[in-house]
Design a protein around this motif. Structure first.
Motif, short mmCIF file in Angstrom:
data_model
loop_
_atom_site.label_atom_id
_atom_site.label_comp_id
_atom_site.label_asym_id
_atom_site.label_seq_id
_atom_site.Cartn_x
_atom_site.Cartn_y
_atom_site.Cartn_z
N TYR A 26 0.85 -1.19 0.00
CA TYR A 26 0.00 0.00 0.00
C TYR A 26 0.89 1.23 0.00
O TYR A 26 1.95 1.24 0.63
N LEU A 30 -1.49 7.43 0.71
CA LEU A 30 -2.78 7.46 0.04
C LEU A 30 -3.87 6.67 0.76
O LEU A 30 -4.93 6.43 0.18
N VAL A 31 -3.61 6.26 1.99
CA VAL A 31 -4.60 5.46 2.71
C VAL A 31 -4.82 6.00 4.12
O VAL A 31 -3.97 6.67 4.68
N SER A 60 -8.92 3.64 1.14
CA SER A 60 -8.47 4.62 0.16
C SER A 60 -9.56 5.66 -0.05
O SER A 60 -10.73 5.30 -0.18
#
Length: 65
Positions: A26, A30-31, A60
């Motif tokens: 990941y 962005l999470v 997300s």
């Protein structure tokens, strides 16, 4: 150790949330993350130790209306 990520049981070798994100590929920028239903800020992921049976959520952001 066995943990659940987004409801799916898996075997993980990561000791921290940051390491788990890397293990699962990941992009940490962005999470959003939570462990056992508690939000974990990005700057705290290196210090968030994981243990057997933890429930991790990785979300997300999405755009739209």
């Amino acid at each position: 150790m066995k943990i659940a990520v987004n409801g799916e049981q898996l075997e993980a070798g990561a000791a921290t949330l940051a390491a788990l994100l890397a293990e699962l590929e990941y992009d940490p920028g962005l999470v959003a993350t939570a462990v056992n239903e508690v939000f974990v800020r990005a700057k705290d992921r290196d210090f968030c130790a994981l243990k057997e049976g933890d429930k991790v959520e990785v979300l997300s952001p999405r755009q739209g209306g």
